[in-house]
Design an enzyme around this catalytic site. Structure first.
Site, PDB file in Angstrom:
ATOM      1  N   HIS A 150     -36.101  51.845   3.252  1.00 23.97           N
ATOM      2  CA  HIS A 150     -37.275  51.029   3.564  1.00 23.97           C
ATOM      3  C   HIS A 150     -36.988  49.551   3.290  1.00 23.97           C
ATOM      4  O   HIS A 150     -37.451  48.674   4.022  1.00 23.97           O
ATOM      5  CB  HIS A 150     -38.484  51.514   2.751  1.00 23.97           C
ATOM      6  N   HIS A 194     -46.888  45.545   3.551  1.00 28.38           N
ATOM      7  CA  HIS A 194     -48.101  45.472   4.376  1.00 28.38           C
ATOM      8  C   HIS A 194     -49.226  44.853   3.562  1.00 28.38           C
ATOM      9  O   HIS A 194     -49.759  45.480   2.648  1.00 28.38           O
ATOM     10  CB  HIS A 194     -48.548  46.871   4.816  1.00 28.38           C
ATOM     11  N   MET A 243     -43.273  55.177  13.205  1.00 26.12           N
ATOM     12  CA  MET A 243     -44.354  55.984  12.617  1.00 26.12           C
ATOM     13  C   MET A 243     -45.724  55.323  12.794  1.00 26.12           C
ATOM     14  O   MET A 243     -46.630  55.565  11.999  1.00 26.12           O
ATOM     15  CB  MET A 243     -44.085  56.188  11.118  1.00 26.12           C
ATOM     16  N   SER A 244     -45.846  54.485  13.803  1.00 23.66           N
ATOM     17  CA  SER A 244     -47.130  53.783  13.979  1.00 23.66           C
ATOM     18  C   SER A 244     -47.358  53.538  15.470  1.00 23.66           C
ATOM     19  O   SER A 244     -46.826  54.263  16.304  1.00 23.66           O
ATOM     20  CB  SER A 244     -47.087  52.447  13.228  1.00 23.66           C
ATOM     21  N   TYR A 304     -49.000  58.671   7.718  1.00 23.38           N
ATOM     22  CA  TYR A 304     -48.257  59.254   6.588  1.00 23.38           C
ATOM     23  C   TYR A 304     -48.835  58.847   5.239  1.00 23.38           C
ATOM     24  O   TYR A 304     -48.557  59.469   4.223  1.00 23.38           O
ATOM     25  CB  TYR A 304     -46.760  58.897   6.647  1.00 23.38           C
ATOM     26  N   GLU A 305     -49.671  57.793   5.228  1.00 22.66           N
ATOM     27  CA  GLU A 305     -50.278  57.393   3.961  1.00 22.66           C
ATOM     28  C   GLU A 305     -51.373  58.368   3.538  1.00 22.66           C
ATOM     29  O   GLU A 305     -51.850  58.308   2.403  1.00 22.66           O
ATOM     30  CB  GLU A 305     -50.884  55.990   4.089  1.00 22.66           C
ATOM     31  N   HIS A 332     -51.215  53.827   8.219  1.00 18.96           N
ATOM     32  CA  HIS A 332     -50.339  54.833   8.821  1.00 18.96           C
ATOM     33  C   HIS A 332     -50.844  56.231   8.487  1.00 18.96           C
ATOM     34  O   HIS A 332     -51.374  56.474   7.403  1.00 18.96           O
ATOM     35  CB  HIS A 332     -48.907  54.694   8.275  1.00 18.96           C
ATOM     36  N   SER A 391     -44.138  46.586   9.700  1.00 16.58           N
ATOM     37  CA  SER A 391     -43.387  46.426   8.445  1.00 16.58           C
ATOM     38  C   SER A 391     -42.469  45.223   8.484  1.00 16.58           C
ATOM     39  O   SER A 391     -41.671  45.077   9.413  1.00 16.58           O
ATOM     40  CB  SER A 391     -42.508  47.653   8.188  1.00 16.58           C
ATOM     41  N   ALA A 395     -41.743  48.020  13.295  1.00 21.05           N
ATOM     42  CA  ALA A 395     -40.346  48.221  12.926  1.00 21.05           C
ATOM     43  C   ALA A 395     -39.943  49.593  13.448  1.00 21.05           C
ATOM     44  O   ALA A 395     -40.722  50.546  13.352  1.00 21.05           O
ATOM     45  CB  ALA A 395     -40.204  48.168  11.415  1.00 21.05           C
TER      46      ALA A 395
HETATM   47  N1  HPA Z   1     -37.387  55.952  11.935  1.00 19.34           N
HETATM   48  C1  HPA Z   1     -38.744  55.933  11.915  1.00 19.34           C
HETATM   49  N2  HPA Z   1     -39.435  54.847  11.644  1.00 19.34           N
HETATM   50  C2  HPA Z   1     -38.762  53.708  11.400  1.00 19.34           C
HETATM   51  C3  HPA Z   1     -37.355  53.659  11.414  1.00 19.34           C
HETATM   52  C4  HPA Z   1     -36.632  54.846  11.696  1.00 19.34           C
HETATM   53  O1  HPA Z   1     -35.387  54.878  11.734  1.00 19.34           O
HETATM   54  N3  HPA Z   1     -37.001  52.369  11.122  1.00 19.34           N
HETATM   55  C5  HPA Z   1     -38.162  51.675  10.974  1.00 19.34           C
HETATM   56  N4  HPA Z   1     -39.229  52.492  11.119  1.00 19.34           N
END
Ligand code: HPA
Length: 286
Positions: A250, A64, A214-215, A88-89, A86, A33, A116
Protein backbone atom coordinates in the site's frame (compact mmCIF):
# COMPACT_ATOMS: atom_id res chain seq x y z
CA UNK A 1 -38.33 4.14 13.61
CA UNK A 2 -38.00 3.18 9.90
CA UNK A 3 -34.64 4.03 8.27
CA UNK A 4 -34.51 7.42 6.54
CA UNK A 5 -34.86 6.96 2.77
CA UNK A 6 -31.78 7.45 0.61
CA UNK A 7 -33.38 10.37 -1.24
CA UNK A 8 -34.16 12.15 2.04
CA UNK A 9 -30.65 11.55 3.40
CA UNK A 10 -29.03 12.82 0.20
CA UNK A 11 -31.28 15.87 0.14
CA UNK A 12 -30.49 16.70 3.76
CA UNK A 13 -26.74 16.39 3.13
CA UNK A 14 -27.08 18.61 0.06
CA UNK A 15 -29.05 21.18 2.06
CA UNK A 16 -26.28 21.43 4.66
CA UNK A 17 -23.63 21.79 1.94
CA UNK A 18 -25.66 24.51 0.20
CA UNK A 19 -25.70 26.53 3.42
CA UNK A 20 -21.93 26.99 2.86
CA UNK A 21 -21.91 26.65 -0.94
CA UNK A 22 -25.09 28.20 -2.34
CA UNK A 23 -23.98 27.63 -5.95
CA UNK A 24 -21.97 24.42 -6.06
CA UNK A 25 -19.80 23.67 -9.11
CA UNK A 26 -21.39 21.37 -11.69
CA UNK A 27 -18.24 19.32 -12.15
CA UNK A 28 -17.01 17.03 -9.38
CA UNK A 29 -13.82 15.04 -8.92
CA UNK A 30 -13.31 12.00 -6.69
CA UNK A 31 -9.71 11.46 -5.59
CA UNK A 32 -8.19 7.99 -5.27
CA UNK A 33 -5.34 6.65 -3.09
CA UNK A 34 -2.34 8.97 -2.98
CA UNK A 35 -4.07 11.56 -5.17
CA UNK A 36 -5.45 13.72 -2.35
CA UNK A 37 -2.96 16.53 -3.07
CA UNK A 38 -4.84 17.26 -6.29
CA UNK A 39 -7.23 19.26 -4.10
CA UNK A 40 -4.31 21.63 -3.36
CA UNK A 41 -4.49 22.86 -6.97
CA UNK A 42 -7.82 24.53 -6.23
CA UNK A 43 -7.91 28.30 -5.77
CA UNK A 44 -10.43 30.08 -3.49
CA UNK A 45 -10.96 26.88 -1.57
CA UNK A 46 -13.91 26.23 0.70
CA UNK A 47 -13.43 23.07 2.76
CA UNK A 48 -16.30 21.17 4.33
CA UNK A 49 -15.13 18.18 6.41
CA UNK A 50 -17.22 15.07 5.79
CA UNK A 51 -17.81 14.98 9.55
CA UNK A 52 -19.96 18.12 9.17
CA UNK A 53 -22.17 16.61 6.46
CA UNK A 54 -25.11 14.58 7.77
CA UNK A 55 -25.20 10.88 6.81
CA UNK A 56 -21.71 10.98 5.24
CA UNK A 57 -19.52 8.00 6.18
CA UNK A 58 -15.93 8.67 7.31
CA UNK A 59 -12.92 7.22 5.44
CA UNK A 60 -10.79 4.78 7.40
CA UNK A 61 -7.85 4.29 5.02
CA UNK A 62 -4.48 5.98 5.25
CA UNK A 63 -4.00 8.26 2.23
CA UNK A 64 -7.69 9.22 2.16
CA UNK A 65 -8.69 12.46 3.83
CA UNK A 66 -12.33 13.24 4.34
CA UNK A 67 -13.19 16.66 2.92
CA UNK A 68 -15.48 18.14 0.36
CA UNK A 69 -13.48 20.95 -1.23
CA UNK A 70 -14.97 23.54 -3.56
CA UNK A 71 -12.90 25.99 -5.53
CA UNK A 72 -11.65 26.73 -8.99
CA UNK A 73 -8.97 25.15 -11.12
CA UNK A 74 -7.51 27.23 -13.93
CA UNK A 75 -10.43 29.62 -13.38
CA UNK A 76 -13.13 26.93 -13.73
CA UNK A 77 -15.28 25.79 -10.78
CA UNK A 78 -14.67 22.30 -9.40
CA UNK A 79 -15.97 20.33 -6.44
CA UNK A 80 -13.54 17.76 -5.04
CA UNK A 81 -14.29 14.74 -2.88
CA UNK A 82 -11.00 14.33 -1.06
CA UNK A 83 -11.36 10.84 0.32
CA UNK A 84 -13.69 8.07 -0.79
CA UNK A 85 -15.32 5.02 0.76
CA UNK A 86 -14.51 1.47 -0.24
CA UNK A 87 -16.48 -1.74 -0.02
CA UNK A 88 -13.52 -3.46 1.66
CA UNK A 89 -13.70 -1.03 4.58
CA UNK A 90 -16.96 -2.69 5.55
CA UNK A 91 -19.34 -0.06 4.18
CA UNK A 92 -22.20 -1.37 2.11
CA UNK A 93 -22.46 -0.11 -1.46
CA UNK A 94 -25.20 2.36 -0.48
CA UNK A 95 -22.68 4.05 1.81
CA UNK A 96 -19.82 3.80 -0.68
CA UNK A 97 -21.90 5.63 -3.27
CA UNK A 98 -23.76 8.02 -0.95
CA UNK A 99 -21.55 11.00 -1.93
CA UNK A 100 -22.56 10.48 -5.57
CA UNK A 101 -26.24 10.77 -4.57
CA UNK A 102 -25.40 14.00 -2.77
CA UNK A 103 -23.63 15.32 -5.89
CA UNK A 104 -26.79 14.50 -7.86
CA UNK A 105 -28.83 16.51 -5.35
CA UNK A 106 -26.33 19.40 -5.59
CA UNK A 107 -26.89 19.61 -9.34
CA UNK A 108 -23.52 18.18 -10.42
CA UNK A 109 -23.62 17.17 -14.10
CA UNK A 110 -20.16 15.72 -14.71
CA UNK A 111 -18.22 13.35 -12.50
CA UNK A 112 -14.49 12.67 -12.84
CA UNK A 113 -13.34 9.57 -10.97
CA UNK A 114 -9.69 8.80 -10.25
CA UNK A 115 -8.15 5.64 -8.87
CA UNK A 116 -4.89 3.95 -8.09
CA UNK A 117 -4.68 0.67 -10.00
CA UNK A 118 -2.48 -2.28 -10.74
CA UNK A 119 -1.38 -2.52 -14.36
CA UNK A 120 -2.36 -5.74 -16.11
CA UNK A 121 -1.69 -4.77 -19.74
CA UNK A 122 2.00 -5.23 -20.49
CA UNK A 123 2.09 -1.85 -22.23
CA UNK A 124 1.43 -0.09 -18.89
CA UNK A 125 4.03 0.89 -16.29
CA UNK A 126 3.89 2.47 -12.85
CA UNK A 127 3.01 6.09 -13.56
CA UNK A 128 0.92 5.40 -16.67
CA UNK A 129 -2.40 7.24 -16.76
CA UNK A 130 -5.33 5.35 -18.28
CA UNK A 131 -8.64 6.83 -19.39
CA UNK A 132 -11.27 4.16 -18.71
CA UNK A 133 -13.24 3.05 -21.72
CA UNK A 134 -15.25 0.42 -19.81
CA UNK A 135 -15.26 -1.72 -16.70
CA UNK A 136 -15.88 -5.19 -15.32
CA UNK A 137 -17.88 -5.16 -12.10
CA UNK A 138 -16.43 -8.16 -10.26
CA UNK A 139 -17.31 -6.98 -6.76
CA UNK A 140 -20.08 -9.56 -6.61
CA UNK A 141 -22.71 -6.92 -5.77
CA UNK A 142 -24.40 -3.96 -7.40
CA UNK A 143 -25.05 -0.63 -5.66
CA UNK A 144 -28.52 -0.46 -7.26
CA UNK A 145 -29.70 -3.71 -5.68
CA UNK A 146 -32.90 -3.32 -3.69
CA UNK A 147 -36.08 -1.32 -4.24
CA UNK A 148 -35.59 1.38 -6.87
CA UNK A 149 -36.50 4.96 -6.02
CA UNK A 150 -37.63 6.47 -9.32
CA UNK A 151 -36.73 9.95 -8.09
CA UNK A 152 -33.09 8.81 -8.20
CA UNK A 153 -33.02 6.92 -11.51
CA UNK A 154 -34.37 4.08 -13.64
CA UNK A 155 -34.76 0.49 -12.42
CA UNK A 156 -32.63 -0.95 -15.24
CA UNK A 157 -30.18 1.77 -16.29
CA UNK A 158 -28.25 1.27 -19.51
CA UNK A 159 -24.50 0.70 -19.04
CA UNK A 160 -23.36 0.51 -22.66
CA UNK A 161 -21.43 3.78 -22.35
CA UNK A 162 -20.62 4.32 -18.68
CA UNK A 163 -17.60 6.49 -19.51
CA UNK A 164 -18.81 9.19 -21.87
CA UNK A 165 -17.28 8.99 -25.32
CA UNK A 166 -17.58 12.76 -25.66
CA UNK A 167 -15.70 13.35 -22.41
CA UNK A 168 -13.05 10.79 -23.33
CA UNK A 169 -12.49 12.60 -26.61
CA UNK A 170 -11.94 15.86 -24.70
CA UNK A 171 -9.51 14.09 -22.38
CA UNK A 172 -7.43 12.69 -25.25
CA UNK A 173 -7.36 16.04 -27.01
CA UNK A 174 -6.26 17.87 -23.87
CA UNK A 175 -3.66 15.18 -23.05
CA UNK A 176 -2.23 15.52 -26.52
CA UNK A 177 -2.02 19.32 -26.12
CA UNK A 178 -0.05 18.71 -22.93
CA UNK A 179 2.22 16.16 -24.61
CA UNK A 180 1.01 13.63 -22.02
CA UNK A 181 0.63 9.96 -22.85
CA UNK A 182 -2.96 8.93 -22.05
CA UNK A 183 -3.70 5.24 -22.46
CA UNK A 184 -7.15 3.73 -22.81
CA UNK A 185 -8.32 0.63 -20.99
CA UNK A 186 -10.82 -1.54 -19.16
CA UNK A 187 -10.91 -1.47 -15.36
CA UNK A 188 -11.68 -4.61 -13.39
CA UNK A 189 -13.12 -3.88 -9.96
CA UNK A 190 -12.53 -6.46 -7.25
CA UNK A 191 -13.73 -6.17 -3.66
CA UNK A 192 -10.27 -6.36 -2.04
CA UNK A 193 -8.72 -5.64 0.39
CA UNK A 194 -6.15 -8.31 -0.42
CA UNK A 195 -4.33 -7.66 -3.68
CA UNK A 196 -4.89 -10.24 -6.39
CA UNK A 197 -2.96 -13.46 -6.91
CA UNK A 198 -0.98 -13.95 -10.13
CA UNK A 199 -3.62 -16.52 -11.23
CA UNK A 200 -6.38 -13.96 -10.68
CA UNK A 201 -4.46 -11.42 -12.75
CA UNK A 202 -4.10 -13.96 -15.59
CA UNK A 203 -7.85 -14.54 -15.36
CA UNK A 204 -8.54 -10.79 -15.47
CA UNK A 205 -6.29 -10.38 -18.50
CA UNK A 206 -8.21 -13.16 -20.25
CA UNK A 207 -11.45 -11.35 -19.40
CA UNK A 208 -10.19 -8.22 -21.11
CA UNK A 209 -9.05 -6.10 -18.17
CA UNK A 210 -6.13 -3.68 -18.51
CA UNK A 211 -6.06 -2.34 -14.94
CA UNK A 212 -7.40 -3.60 -11.61
CA UNK A 213 -8.60 -1.76 -8.54
CA UNK A 214 -11.04 -1.76 -5.63
CA UNK A 215 -13.13 1.35 -6.25
CA UNK A 216 -14.59 3.52 -9.03
CA UNK A 217 -17.11 1.05 -10.46
CA UNK A 218 -19.84 1.34 -7.79
CA UNK A 219 -19.58 5.14 -8.03
CA UNK A 220 -19.69 5.04 -11.83
CA UNK A 221 -22.79 2.80 -11.82
CA UNK A 222 -24.63 5.09 -9.40
CA UNK A 223 -23.54 8.19 -11.30
CA UNK A 224 -25.02 6.77 -14.52
CA UNK A 225 -28.19 5.82 -12.64
CA UNK A 226 -28.28 9.42 -11.43
CA UNK A 227 -27.86 10.77 -14.97
CA UNK A 228 -24.36 12.20 -14.53
CA UNK A 229 -21.77 12.10 -17.31
CA UNK A 230 -18.75 10.14 -16.15
CA UNK A 231 -15.05 10.18 -16.97
CA UNK A 232 -12.47 8.12 -15.07
CA UNK A 233 -8.68 8.19 -14.91
CA UNK A 234 -6.74 5.25 -13.50
CA UNK A 235 -3.19 5.84 -12.37
CA UNK A 236 -1.09 2.70 -12.59
CA UNK A 237 0.74 2.61 -9.26
CA UNK A 238 2.26 -0.87 -9.65
CA UNK A 239 2.48 -3.83 -11.97
CA UNK A 240 -0.38 -6.17 -11.02
CA UNK A 241 0.51 -9.36 -9.15
CA UNK A 242 2.78 -11.67 -11.14
CA UNK A 243 3.29 -9.17 -13.96
CA UNK A 244 6.75 -8.01 -12.89
CA UNK A 245 7.50 -10.49 -10.11
CA UNK A 246 7.66 -7.79 -7.40
CA UNK A 247 5.46 -7.66 -4.30
CA UNK A 248 2.72 -5.02 -3.92
CA UNK A 249 2.47 -2.74 -0.90
CA UNK A 250 0.00 0.00 0.00
CA UNK A 251 2.93 2.35 0.72
CA UNK A 252 4.21 1.84 -2.82
CA UNK A 253 0.70 2.43 -4.19
CA UNK A 254 0.31 5.71 -2.29
CA UNK A 255 3.81 6.93 -3.24
CA UNK A 256 3.32 6.14 -6.93
CA UNK A 257 -0.04 7.90 -6.82
CA UNK A 258 1.62 10.95 -5.31
CA UNK A 259 4.34 10.89 -7.98
CA UNK A 260 1.73 10.94 -10.76
CA UNK A 261 -0.35 13.70 -9.16
CA UNK A 262 1.25 16.69 -10.96
CA UNK A 263 0.69 15.14 -14.42
CA UNK A 264 -2.83 14.00 -13.63
CA UNK A 265 -3.55 17.40 -12.08
CA UNK A 266 -2.41 19.22 -15.21
CA UNK A 267 -4.65 17.00 -17.34
CA UNK A 268 -7.67 17.44 -15.07
CA UNK A 269 -7.15 21.20 -15.00
CA UNK A 270 -7.21 21.41 -18.78
CA UNK A 271 -10.13 19.02 -18.99
CA UNK A 272 -12.23 21.06 -16.54
CA UNK A 273 -11.38 24.28 -18.40
CA UNK A 274 -12.40 22.60 -21.64
CA UNK A 275 -15.74 21.48 -20.19
CA UNK A 276 -16.33 24.98 -18.91
CA UNK A 277 -15.56 26.46 -22.35
CA UNK A 278 -17.84 23.92 -24.08
CA UNK A 279 -20.69 24.78 -21.69
CA UNK A 280 -20.47 28.53 -22.45
CA UNK A 281 -22.60 29.83 -25.27
CA UNK A 282 -20.66 30.86 -28.40
CA UNK A 283 -20.03 34.61 -28.63
CA UNK A 284 -22.69 36.44 -30.64
CA UNK A 285 -21.81 37.02 -34.29
CA UNK A 286 -21.66 40.74 -35.10
N1 HPA B 1 -4.74 -4.35 -7.27
C1 HPA B 1 -5.91 -3.82 -6.81
N2 HPA B 1 -6.02 -2.56 -6.45
C2 HPA B 1 -4.95 -1.77 -6.57
C3 HPA B 1 -3.72 -2.25 -7.05
C4 HPA B 1 -3.61 -3.61 -7.42
O1 HPA B 1 -2.55 -4.10 -7.86
N3 HPA B 1 -2.85 -1.19 -7.03
C5 HPA B 1 -3.55 -0.11 -6.59
N4 HPA B 1 -4.82 -0.47 -6.29
Amino acid sequence: MPPIELDARASEAARVIRATLPEPPQVALVLGSGLGALADRLADRVVIPYAQIPHFPRPTVEGHEGNLVAGSIGGSPLLVLQGRFHYYEGYDLDEVTFPIRVLQRLGVRTLILTAATGGIALSLQAGSIVCLEDHLNLIGANPLRGPNDRRLGARFPDMSEVYSRRLRTFAYEEASQLGLDLASGVYACLPGPSYETPAEIRMLRTLGADVVGMSTVPEAIVARHAGLDVLAFAVVTNAAAGVSGGLISHVEVVEAGQAATPRLGALIERFVQRLDAEARPLPQQQ
